[in-house]
Write a protein that holds these residues in place. Structure first.
Motif, PDB file in Angstrom:
ATOM      1  N   GLY A 124      20.621-133.083 -10.879  1.00 38.82           N
ATOM      2  CA  GLY A 124      19.962-134.263 -10.337  1.00 38.82           C
ATOM      3  C   GLY A 124      20.888-135.196  -9.576  1.00 38.82           C
ATOM      4  N   GLN A 125      22.127-134.766  -9.332  1.00 38.04           N
ATOM      5  CA  GLN A 125      23.093-135.597  -8.599  1.00 38.04           C
ATOM      6  C   GLN A 125      23.041-135.235  -7.112  1.00 38.04           C
ATOM      7  OE1 GLN A 125      26.655-134.411 -10.648  1.00 38.04           O
ATOM      8  NE2 GLN A 125      26.254-135.700 -12.427  1.00 38.04           N
ATOM      9  N   SER A 126      21.899-135.546  -6.470  1.00 45.13           N
ATOM     10  CA  SER A 126      21.669-135.080  -5.106  1.00 45.13           C
ATOM     11  C   SER A 126      22.636-135.708  -4.106  1.00 45.13           C
ATOM     12  CB  SER A 126      20.227-135.353  -4.686  1.00 45.13           C
ATOM     13  OG  SER A 126      19.921-136.734  -4.781  1.00 45.13           O
ATOM     14  N   ALA A 127      22.996-136.970  -4.302  1.00 43.47           N
ATOM     15  CA  ALA A 127      23.925-137.624  -3.367  1.00 43.47           C
ATOM     16  C   ALA A 127      25.291-136.944  -3.403  1.00 43.47           C
ATOM     17  CB  ALA A 127      24.059-139.102  -3.700  1.00 43.47           C
ATOM     18  N   GLN A 128      25.803-136.693  -4.621  1.00 44.26           N
ATOM     19  CA  GLN A 128      27.094-136.020  -4.759  1.00 44.26           C
ATOM     20  C   GLN A 128      27.020-134.592  -4.215  1.00 44.26           C
ATOM     21  OE1 GLN A 128      25.458-137.801  -7.089  1.00 44.26           O
ATOM     22  NE2 GLN A 128      26.831-138.493  -8.733  1.00 44.26           N
ATOM     23  N   ALA A 129      25.878-133.923  -4.452  1.00 45.79           N
ATOM     24  CA  ALA A 129      25.715-132.552  -3.967  1.00 45.79           C
ATOM     25  C   ALA A 129      25.730-132.510  -2.443  1.00 45.79           C
ATOM     26  CB  ALA A 129      24.413-131.959  -4.499  1.00 45.79           C
ATOM     27  N   ARG A 130      25.048-133.450  -1.795  1.00 42.82           N
ATOM     28  CA  ARG A 130      25.033-133.493  -0.330  1.00 42.82           C
ATOM     29  C   ARG A 130      26.426-133.777   0.220  1.00 42.82           C
ATOM     30  NH1 ARG A 130      20.297-136.476  -1.039  1.00 42.82           N
ATOM     31  NH2 ARG A 130      21.308-138.405  -0.360  1.00 42.82           N
ATOM     32  N   GLU A 131      27.152-134.655  -0.456  1.00 42.62           N
ATOM     33  CA  GLU A 131      28.517-134.970  -0.020  1.00 42.62           C
ATOM     34  C   GLU A 131      29.409-133.734  -0.113  1.00 42.62           C
ATOM     35  OE1 GLU A 131      32.286-137.843  -1.325  1.00 42.62           O
ATOM     36  OE2 GLU A 131      30.282-138.242  -2.115  1.00 42.62           O
ATOM     37  N   SER A 132      29.315-133.010  -1.221  1.00 43.20           N
ATOM     38  CA  SER A 132      30.147-131.818  -1.418  1.00 43.20           C
ATOM     39  C   SER A 132      29.817-130.739  -0.391  1.00 43.20           C
ATOM     40  CB  SER A 132      29.955-131.267  -2.835  1.00 43.20           C
ATOM     41  OG  SER A 132      30.400-132.182  -3.809  1.00 43.20           O
ATOM     42  N   ILE A 133      28.520-130.460  -0.187  1.00 42.00           N
ATOM     43  CA  ILE A 133      28.148-129.355   0.703  1.00 42.00           C
ATOM     44  C   ILE A 133      28.364-129.723   2.158  1.00 42.00           C
ATOM     45  CG2 ILE A 133      25.690-129.920   0.953  1.00 42.00           C
ATOM     46  CD1 ILE A 133      27.343-126.435   0.621  1.00 42.00           C
ATOM     47  N   THR A 134      28.199-130.992   2.519  1.00 46.14           N
ATOM     48  CA  THR A 134      28.456-131.399   3.908  1.00 46.14           C
ATOM     49  C   THR A 134      29.933-131.243   4.245  1.00 46.14           C
ATOM     50  OG1 THR A 134      26.618-132.976   3.848  1.00 46.14           O
ATOM     51  CG2 THR A 134      28.271-133.294   5.565  1.00 46.14           C
ATOM     52  N   ARG A 135      30.781-131.640   3.312  1.00 42.16           N
ATOM     53  CA  ARG A 135      32.217-131.480   3.514  1.00 42.16           C
ATOM     54  C   ARG A 135      32.564-130.000   3.643  1.00 42.16           C
ATOM     55  NH1 ARG A 135      36.882-132.605  -0.862  1.00 42.16           N
ATOM     56  NH2 ARG A 135      38.668-132.278   0.488  1.00 42.16           N
ATOM     57  N   ALA A 136      31.964-129.179   2.789  1.00 51.67           N
ATOM     58  CA  ALA A 136      32.222-127.738   2.832  1.00 51.67           C
ATOM     59  C   ALA A 136      31.769-127.136   4.161  1.00 51.67           C
ATOM     60  CB  ALA A 136      31.510-127.043   1.671  1.00 51.67           C
ATOM     61  N   LEU A 137      30.619-127.575   4.669  1.00 45.89           N
ATOM     62  CA  LEU A 137      30.078-127.006   5.900  1.00 45.89           C
ATOM     63  C   LEU A 137      30.968-127.319   7.099  1.00 45.89           C
ATOM     64  CD1 LEU A 137      27.879-125.503   7.430  1.00 45.89           C
ATOM     65  CD2 LEU A 137      26.600-127.656   7.588  1.00 45.89           C
ATOM     66  N   GLY A 165      19.705-125.212   2.673  1.00 48.97           N
ATOM     67  CA  GLY A 165      18.820-125.222   1.508  1.00 48.97           C
ATOM     68  C   GLY A 165      18.801-126.565   0.812  1.00 48.97           C
ATOM     69  N   LYS A 166      19.953-127.198   0.714  1.00 48.60           N
ATOM     70  CA  LYS A 166      20.006-128.503   0.041  1.00 48.60           C
ATOM     71  C   LYS A 166      19.331-129.589   0.879  1.00 48.60           C
ATOM     72  CE  LYS A 166      23.846-127.769  -3.110  1.00 48.60           C
ATOM     73  NZ  LYS A 166      24.026-126.340  -2.914  1.00 48.60           N
ATOM     74  N   MET A 167      19.520-129.555   2.207  1.00 48.26           N
ATOM     75  CA  MET A 167      18.843-130.527   3.067  1.00 48.26           C
ATOM     76  C   MET A 167      17.329-130.343   2.997  1.00 48.26           C
ATOM     77  SD  MET A 167      21.243-132.362   4.088  1.00 48.26           S
ATOM     78  CE  MET A 167      23.036-132.264   4.112  1.00 48.26           C
ATOM     79  N   HIS A 168      16.911-129.088   2.931  1.00 48.05           N
ATOM     80  CA  HIS A 168      15.491-128.791   2.777  1.00 48.05           C
ATOM     81  C   HIS A 168      14.967-129.345   1.455  1.00 48.05           C
ATOM     82  CE1 HIS A 168      12.202-125.413   2.815  1.00 48.05           C
ATOM     83  NE2 HIS A 168      11.692-126.621   2.701  1.00 48.05           N
ATOM     84  N   ARG A 169      15.753-129.134   0.422  1.00 48.24           N
ATOM     85  CA  ARG A 169      15.322-129.539  -0.924  1.00 48.24           C
ATOM     86  C   ARG A 169      15.142-131.048  -1.047  1.00 48.24           C
ATOM     87  NH1 ARG A 169      18.459-127.313  -6.291  1.00 48.24           N
ATOM     88  NH2 ARG A 169      17.401-128.563  -7.875  1.00 48.24           N
ATOM     89  N   VAL A 170      15.963-131.826  -0.319  1.00 51.20           N
ATOM     90  CA  VAL A 170      15.832-133.286  -0.402  1.00 51.20           C
ATOM     91  C   VAL A 170      14.889-133.826   0.677  1.00 51.20           C
ATOM     92  CG1 VAL A 170      18.098-133.569  -1.439  1.00 51.20           C
ATOM     93  CG2 VAL A 170      17.880-133.729   1.046  1.00 51.20           C
ATOM     94  N   GLY A 171      14.224-132.924   1.411  1.00 49.52           N
ATOM     95  CA  GLY A 171      13.193-133.357   2.353  1.00 49.52           C
ATOM     96  C   GLY A 171      13.650-133.579   3.775  1.00 49.52           C
ATOM     97  N   ASN A 172      14.912-133.261   4.088  1.00 48.18           N
ATOM     98  CA  ASN A 172      15.413-133.443   5.455  1.00 48.18           C
ATOM     99  C   ASN A 172      15.179-132.142   6.223  1.00 48.18           C
ATOM    100  OD1 ASN A 172      16.713-134.299   7.758  1.00 48.18           O
ATOM    101  ND2 ASN A 172      18.388-135.280   6.634  1.00 48.18           N
ATOM    102  N   LEU A 173      13.916-131.898   6.603  1.00 49.38           N
ATOM    103  CA  LEU A 173      13.525-130.613   7.171  1.00 49.38           C
ATOM    104  C   LEU A 173      14.133-130.377   8.549  1.00 49.38           C
ATOM    105  CD1 LEU A 173       9.766-130.367   6.119  1.00 49.38           C
ATOM    106  CD2 LEU A 173      11.832-129.915   4.796  1.00 49.38           C
TER     107      LEU A 173
END
Length: 395
Positions: A124-137, A165-173
């Motif tokens: 449920g830590q979506s903000a931290q998850a987006r930060e981690s995956i954006t940096r990785a990308l 997949g994560k952007m999709h999951r949080v609604g950023n289609l």
């Protein structure tokens, strides 16, 4: 990797290698990975633990921690998995900082951040998850631009799939669609030199994710076309190595998604056919990996979906039988863990299904009994998860 050996045959070779050289850490790591893909979780854990005891550098430890975290997630030890992945990311970060020009170390950091983002999202830590995956990308794209070989293309593509997949999951289609388009361009480049098993696998995943995005944008025909392409890829992968649990899972997931689209289109018979094929795969997966709790639950989900299609076709007796099969699988986890959130939610759902089916058969006493049980279970969940709107809606 080239598809010349199945996972079980490759495992036998690595067992021989480890027998010949018990201190070969990388062979122990490969052995653990192969056993994991074959669903042999305990023997995979043994191989990874042996590798960790003999590891001599942080590159080895990063790979071992990734394998250990995979096993922990499959047996629902989320806390252990988070701890392993946090340690893995810290090691990879330190190694990359010590030698910023080394692209291999930077790639290890990309993989570590991606894996960490997975457990952050699940927690449920979506903000931290987006930060981690954006940096990785961004890091993966940078590596690919600096050295555009197949290995780095695969890294950029797999990281892109995860990020999309994560952007999709949080609604950023819109952003998810842009990332998927970028990944598709990478595969266009890879096809010029030929796709290996990893490429074929990720290409299948890409089609699944593009299909899910199309479905969420109410483009059911577009979703159906993507899922049909994914099905061809998943069937080929599964045929190349029927014992590989990951390939089997991809085929299972593809059939489930196809069933969902057919259901949305009102084609109940085609949906039920897809779900029945999926159920056969789920049973085989559970038999191959009896300690994997998710595989047992997948069988129940299969029966639930088949029952729902039978309801739509007006076959209430057959639907009730399917729901009873699901109930028989879901009841023991609730008995052993009555306070567990997932067991309560699963049993509330199937009790609701049974209540609706009983009502359709005009068995009102059975309907009241089942629906009362569903309400009682759902009430207990809402009391524990007062801020969760999904559980409130279910109630």
């Amino acid at each position: 990797q080239r598809g010349e050996l199945t996972a079980d045959k490759a495992e036998a070779i690595f067992v021989q290698v480890c027998d010949l050289d018990a201190d070969d850490v990388w062979s122990l790591i490969q052995l653990g990975r192969l056993r994991f893909r074959l669903g042999r979780l305990e023997s995979a854990r043994t191989a990874f633990d042996a590798a960790m005891a003999k590891a001599t550098d942080d590159d080895q430890r990063v790979s071992i921690l990734a394998g250990q975290a995979d096993i922990m997630l499959r047996v629902h030890d989320r806390a252990g998995a988070v701890a392993a992945l946090q340690r893995m990311a810290a090691l990879a970060e330190a190694r990359s900082k010590a030698d910023p020009a080394d692209l291999i170390l930077k790639a290890n950091l990309v993989i570590s951040l991606t894996r960490l983002s997975d457990v952050q999202m699940d927690a449920g830590q979506s903000a931290q998850a987006r930060e981690s995956i954006t940096r990785a990308l961004f890091m993966a794209i940078e590596i690919y631009k600096l050295q555009p070989d197949n290995s780095n293309a695969q890294l950029a593509a797999s990281t892109g799939l995860n990020a999309g997949g994560k952007m999709h999951r949080v609604g950023n289609l819109a952003v998810a669609g842009q990332i998927y388009d970028m990944v598709l361009q990478v595969y266009d480049e890879l096809q010029k030199t030929g796709l290996d098993q990893t490429d074929r696998t990720n290409f299948c995943v890409l089609r699944l994710m593009r299909g899910a995005l199309a479905a969420d944008q109410d483009n059911l025909q577009g979703a159906l076309e993507e899922y049909k392409m994914a099905l061809v890829a998943a069937e080929a992968l599964n045929a190349s190595d029927p014992g590989d649990q990951y390939y089997r899972g991809l085929l299972d997931d593809t059939l489930d998604r196809l069933g969902g689209v057919y259901s949305e289109m009102g084609d109940w018979a085609k949906a039920r056919d897809a779900y029945q094929r999926s159920l056969v795969i789920a049973r085989a997966a559970s038999e191959a990996s009896p300690t994997d709790l998710d595989q047992r639950r997948n069988i129940a989900i299969g029966y639930d979906r088949i029952g729902a299609m039978l309801m739509q076709e007006g076959k209430y007796i057959e639907a009730d039988a399917a729901f009873r099969q699901a109930e028989a699988i879901l009841a023991p986890p609730l008995q052993s863990n009555p306070g567990g959130l997932q067991p309560r939610a699963d049993n509330a759902h199937i009790a609701w299904r049974l209540g609706v089916t009983a009502k359709a058969r005009s068995d009102l006493a059975a309907a009241v009994a089942s629906l009362t049980r569903a309400v009682d279970l759902q009430l207990s969940i809402v009391r524990d998860q007062a801020d969760n709107r999904t559980y409130q809606r279910d109630l």
